[in-house]
Design an enzyme around this catalytic site. Sequence first.
Site, mmCIF file in Angstrom:
data_model
loop_
_atom_site.group_PDB
_atom_site.id
_atom_site.type_symbol
_atom_site.label_atom_id
_atom_site.label_comp_id
_atom_site.label_asym_id
_atom_site.label_seq_id
_atom_site.Cartn_x
_atom_site.Cartn_y
_atom_site.Cartn_z
ATOM 1 C CD GLU A 27 60.648 109.830 63.360
ATOM 2 O OE1 GLU A 27 61.403 109.269 62.847
ATOM 3 O OE2 GLU A 27 61.181 110.550 64.600
ATOM 4 C CG ASP A 142 68.202 112.717 65.379
ATOM 5 O OD1 ASP A 142 68.184 112.383 63.933
ATOM 6 O OD2 ASP A 142 67.477 111.242 65.847
ATOM 7 C CE LYS A 159 66.597 107.561 69.240
ATOM 8 N NZ LYS A 159 66.823 106.821 67.177
HETATM 9 N N1 PSU Z 1 62.498 106.782 67.717
HETATM 10 C C1 PSU Z 1 61.868 105.845 67.787
HETATM 11 N N2 PSU Z 1 61.479 104.364 66.565
HETATM 12 C C2 PSU Z 1 62.876 105.796 65.132
HETATM 13 C C3 PSU Z 1 63.026 107.105 65.592
HETATM 14 C C4 PSU Z 1 63.217 106.739 66.874
HETATM 15 O O1 PSU Z 1 60.755 105.053 68.536
HETATM 16 O O2 PSU Z 1 62.734 104.664 64.646
HETATM 17 C C5 PSU Z 1 63.531 107.066 65.129
HETATM 18 C C6 PSU Z 1 64.092 108.787 64.482
HETATM 19 O O3 PSU Z 1 63.461 109.270 63.219
HETATM 20 C C7 PSU Z 1 65.390 108.956 64.432
HETATM 21 C C8 PSU Z 1 66.391 108.151 64.139
HETATM 22 O O4 PSU Z 1 65.968 110.540 64.040
HETATM 23 O O5 PSU Z 1 65.588 107.175 64.569
HETATM 24 C C9 PSU Z 1 68.002 107.936 64.602
HETATM 25 O O6 PSU Z 1 68.451 107.071 64.147
HETATM 26 P P1 PSU Z 1 70.161 107.489 64.558
HETATM 27 O O7 PSU Z 1 70.319 106.683 65.145
HETATM 28 O O8 PSU Z 1 70.850 106.861 62.942
HETATM 29 O O9 PSU Z 1 70.341 108.678 64.027
#
Ligand code: PSU
Length: 304
Positions: A27, A142, A159
């Site tokens: 990504e 996701d 996370k």
């Molecule tokens: N994990 C990390 N750093 C990030 C992300 C995940 O260590 O930047 C990013 C990934 O691209 C993941 C996104 O898909 O955060 C999820 O964001 P949201 O919760 O807005 O869907």
Amino acid sequence: MTVRPPIAWGPAAAAARAAGTPLVALESSVLAQGLPVPANAEADRRMRAAIAARGAAPVITAMVRGTLTLGLEGDDLARFLRREGIAKVSARDLPVAAAQGRDGATTVAGTLAACVVGGLDVFATGGIGGVHREPAFDESADLDELGRTSAVVVCAGAKSILDLPATLERLESRGITLVGYRTAEFPGFFTASTGLPLPASVDSAAEVAALLRSARALRRPGAVLVVQPPPPEAALDRATVEVAVEQALGEARDGGIRGAALTPFLLAAVERATGGASRRANLALLERNAALAAEVAVALSVPP
Ligand code: PSU
Ligand code: MN
């Protein structure tokens, strides 16, 4: 009306593909939003090296001036690493970025959509998005894309800033095959231990490859999500992570941070709260996940 999809392969990715080299999708949101400068460039280098060392080739996905790009390389990659004016692009944002000719860094959801377009079977990331602790209705796209994209996705769990038990429940309801790689416990991204048991585990890349093959034979629409803990020398302990996350959530609440800005904000706040230790863990686990994904891609390239 015939619409030609605006898609392009980067030169190195195209050459690897033509040569039949196993490919690993990566990504770009982790580079343009998740990690600060210059840690993002270090992550890029370490992931690429880990993949190349195992006989595979990296394919960073991104929207580059409206073109869905498989293999973000060269000047375009350098621009993304400077993080200037690069939007965070989830799956739903891809058509808008394409039609409006914009730059965008793909999240896990956005990258899975790109994997479908590029026919990529293996994807390495850090941590997937999931169910947020607050606000309770914020749930990462996701999870939905994992439910409808047939690929191996290697990560270090979800996370630590998320509601991990709720995220596990959602993975189950969406029918996403979930296995631990040499662990029986769902890892918590920065930390190996969460106390949450996994439904299954495997010990080798060949077993992961076999899982994707059976998932496809069984017509499963979604991903095989492979979770492995961060390397022991870089992992944080569970209590340290919990304290840092509580502090980060407080800062987000005070700042009224919501929506797509929330995940990057929380990651940066955790980094401040851990004095940079979370960043070291983040880089180490990205490298380790890229390495395993490369082994899986190589295993898939050999007939069973
Ligand atoms: N994990 C990390 N750093 C990030 C992300 C995940 O260590 O930047 C990013 C990934 O691209 C993941 C996104 O898909 O955060 C999820 O964001 P949201 O919760 O807005 O869907
Ligand atoms: Mn969200």
